[in-house]
Each structure stands twice: as C-alpha cells, then as structure tokens.
Design a protein around this motif. Sequence first.
Motif, PDB file in Angstrom:
ATOM      1  N   GLY A   7      -6.081  -0.217   0.042  1.00 33.07           N
ATOM      2  CA  GLY A   7      -4.663  -0.356   0.341  1.00 33.07           C
ATOM      3  C   GLY A   7      -4.422  -1.242   1.539  1.00 33.07           C
ATOM      4  O   GLY A   7      -5.353  -1.741   2.175  1.00 33.07           O
ATOM      5  N   ALA A   8      -3.143  -1.435   1.834  1.00 31.94           N
ATOM      6  CA  ALA A   8      -2.752  -2.282   2.953  1.00 31.94           C
ATOM      7  C   ALA A   8      -1.371  -1.872   3.444  1.00 31.94           C
ATOM      8  O   ALA A   8      -0.529  -1.393   2.668  1.00 31.94           O
ATOM      9  CB  ALA A   8      -2.749  -3.751   2.552  1.00 31.94           C
ATOM     10  N   LEU A   9      -1.151  -2.053   4.731  1.00 30.96           N
ATOM     11  CA  LEU A   9       0.139  -1.852   5.378  1.00 30.96           C
ATOM     12  C   LEU A   9       0.431  -3.075   6.236  1.00 30.96           C
ATOM     13  O   LEU A   9      -0.479  -3.668   6.813  1.00 30.96           O
ATOM     14  CB  LEU A   9       0.123  -0.624   6.293  1.00 30.96           C
ATOM     15  N   TRP A  49      -4.652  -7.429  -5.102  1.00 28.83           N
ATOM     16  CA  TRP A  49      -6.102  -7.553  -4.937  1.00 28.83           C
ATOM     17  C   TRP A  49      -6.858  -7.103  -6.189  1.00 28.83           C
ATOM     18  O   TRP A  49      -8.049  -7.381  -6.322  1.00 28.83           O
ATOM     19  CB  TRP A  49      -6.567  -6.762  -3.720  1.00 28.83           C
ATOM     20  N   LEU A  50      -6.185  -6.402  -7.095  1.00 28.42           N
ATOM     21  CA  LEU A  50      -6.833  -5.971  -8.336  1.00 28.42           C
ATOM     22  C   LEU A  50      -6.700  -7.006  -9.447  1.00 28.42           C
ATOM     23  O   LEU A  50      -7.479  -6.999 -10.402  1.00 28.42           O
ATOM     24  CB  LEU A  50      -6.220  -4.653  -8.833  1.00 28.42           C
ATOM     25  N   ASP A  57      -8.581  -7.666   2.027  1.00 27.80           N
ATOM     26  CA  ASP A  57      -8.508  -8.173   3.395  1.00 27.80           C
ATOM     27  C   ASP A  57      -7.903  -9.571   3.444  1.00 27.80           C
ATOM     28  O   ASP A  57      -7.101  -9.881   4.329  1.00 27.80           O
ATOM     29  CB  ASP A  57      -9.885  -8.147   4.065  1.00 27.80           C
ATOM     30  N   GLN A  58      -8.231 -10.416   2.465  1.00 22.20           N
ATOM     31  CA  GLN A  58      -7.670 -11.767   2.451  1.00 22.20           C
ATOM     32  C   GLN A  58      -6.202 -11.760   2.058  1.00 22.20           C
ATOM     33  O   GLN A  58      -5.400 -12.536   2.584  1.00 22.20           O
ATOM     34  CB  GLN A  58      -8.474 -12.649   1.502  1.00 22.20           C
ATOM     35  N   VAL A  59      -5.834 -10.884   1.140  1.00 23.29           N
ATOM     36  CA  VAL A  59      -4.424 -10.759   0.768  1.00 23.29           C
ATOM     37  C   VAL A  59      -3.592 -10.341   1.983  1.00 23.29           C
ATOM     38  O   VAL A  59      -2.556 -10.942   2.294  1.00 23.29           O
ATOM     39  CB  VAL A  59      -4.250  -9.743  -0.374  1.00 23.29           C
ATOM     40  N   ALA A  60      -4.053  -9.304   2.680  1.00 21.40           N
ATOM     41  CA  ALA A  60      -3.321  -8.801   3.843  1.00 21.40           C
ATOM     42  C   ALA A  60      -3.252  -9.846   4.951  1.00 21.40           C
ATOM     43  O   ALA A  60      -2.217 -10.012   5.602  1.00 21.40           O
ATOM     44  CB  ALA A  60      -3.982  -7.521   4.354  1.00 21.40           C
ATOM     45  N   ALA A  61      -4.354 -10.562   5.171  1.00 23.42           N
ATOM     46  CA  ALA A  61      -4.365 -11.596   6.210  1.00 23.42           C
ATOM     47  C   ALA A  61      -3.372 -12.702   5.890  1.00 23.42           C
ATOM     48  O   ALA A  61      -2.663 -13.196   6.776  1.00 23.42           O
ATOM     49  CB  ALA A  61      -5.771 -12.168   6.364  1.00 23.42           C
ATOM     50  N   LEU A  78      -2.870  -3.986   8.297  1.00 19.19           N
ATOM     51  CA  LEU A  78      -3.968  -3.039   8.204  1.00 19.19           C
ATOM     52  C   LEU A  78      -4.459  -3.015   6.759  1.00 19.19           C
ATOM     53  O   LEU A  78      -3.640  -2.979   5.833  1.00 19.19           O
ATOM     54  CB  LEU A  78      -3.530  -1.631   8.611  1.00 19.19           C
ATOM     55  N   TRP A  79      -5.762  -3.014   6.544  1.00 24.61           N
ATOM     56  CA  TRP A  79      -6.301  -3.017   5.186  1.00 24.61           C
ATOM     57  C   TRP A  79      -7.565  -2.170   5.138  1.00 24.61           C
ATOM     58  O   TRP A  79      -8.221  -1.934   6.155  1.00 24.61           O
ATOM     59  CB  TRP A  79      -6.597  -4.447   4.722  1.00 24.61           C
TER      60      TRP A  79
END
Length: 268
Positions: A7-9, A49-50, A57-61, A78-79
């Motif tokens: 997940g990510a926030l 990401w799926l 991590d790259q998506v969130a960045a 945050l990931w």
Amino acid sequence: MYENATGALLLCRAAPSAVRPAARLLRERLLLAPAGEGWSVLVPEDKPWLHGDEPVDQVAAGWATALAVASSWSAVALWWDGERAGFVLGTGLRRPVGYLWLADGTPAGEYEVMRCVGVRLELDPVLDVQTLTELTLRDPAADAAARLLGLTAVLSRIGLTLPTGLAPGEPADRLREVVRVQPAAEQLDPSALRNPVQAERDVFEEGPLGQWSRGRRARLLGGAELMAGIPLAAWGLRRRSGGWTAAAALLMAHGALGLGYDRMWVRS
C-alpha cells in the motif's frame, strides 16, 4: 506490518483545499481527507502497482514528486510491500529524497537522508532530527511498519494527525475503508476534471511560482521548465514510469502555461 500487504499513503503539508487541484492532475482515483492542522492525506483507490510495470515504491515516489513540482507544499509518500517499506519526500523542484527498511525493520538507506528531511521540513534540528536519525539504527523490536509509525510520530510534532485507524503497513483495502468513513473525506475522480487548463491555471497561481506568472520572468521560467520537462518525460516513457511521466507533464504544463499566461488570461 501485515504479511504481504502492499500500500501507499501520501501525506501533504497543506489543507485539503490546497491539495485538491494538484492531486486531480495526477489523474488517479484518490481519497482526500484532513490529517491535522495544515496537513492532508491522500489514499489511492486503485492499485496501479498491480497492473503496471512499476513497483509500489516507484509509483509513490512519482506521485510525491509530481505533487511537489505542482505546489508550494511538501509531499511525503509512505509505501510498503511484503519485503520492504520506506518513504519519499518531495519538495518543490528539489531532488526527492527517501529512505527504506527491510520488512523486519533493518535499515537499508543513507543516514544523511534524515538530516536532509529535517532541514526541508523545518523540524527541530536537535530533538526531531535526533529522533529521525534513530530510525536508521538497528532495533530488533521494530519492524518496517513500526519505522513508518516512528516517522509519522515525528511529523505529528509539526501538525500531522492521521485519521483514527489509518496506519502505514496495513492492506490498501483497509486504508480505503478507514478514509471513506471520515466526515470530511472526499473522492477525487479524474473523470470529473472537465477543464484541465483551468485546473492547471489554479495550481500554477497558488503554487510557489505564481508570482512569476507574468512578464519576462514568466517567459524565462516557462522556457526552463519546458527544457527540463521534455527529457524527463522521455526518460519516464522509456522506463514506463507513470509517476515520473506525470511529474514531467506537470513541468511542461507549467512551462507552457507560463509562456502563454498573459496572452490567454489578461484579455479574459
């Protein structure tokens, strides 16, 4: 941290009213909610990401970088996944910085990053930065989720208050459920963005470059942003990186808007 949870926030250092226009330009389905005084949280409704070539991590960045480029406030992504967890801090046009831990909490980043985070977020150089640097030390009792909670605890000293029940390390579905029931939560649907030019104009005027929106400075800045955005877009497309491509698109949109701002809007 839940086993195999991903997940990510996105923690944004601005009120929802300021975050909303920039977040819509990400073209993702997001949930937006207040997260303390001067903070907001964004939770993705989908799991890109799926379905793509990029890990979480790259998506969130990419998201944090795009938001920071488009605004005057910082964005902390945050990931986490089943093997690692971390964060990325985006601040304006500066190079994003981040840190990561293995699932068991083993530090796997550079010590100096925490000091950089402290400076960019204007944290207390003694107490807050010391607490951040302690997150880079080995601690058998702290797994990756505990490390992220430690980070949010430091951010709480500058106003962050996550909604009750919202915690990094939990499955993405659980995060969405928690945010949806928040009284002030709202859904950001990219299909509702009927006038992207107007939205980009709003972000531009409210951002750190708004005072450069007219005259010779606007032309110089617009040209520089276009020159920076074009190679970044090419790199993002080669890497099939949606986040970095979005950041490049925002740079180029800012540049184009700056170059044409007087002609388009002074007459209106």
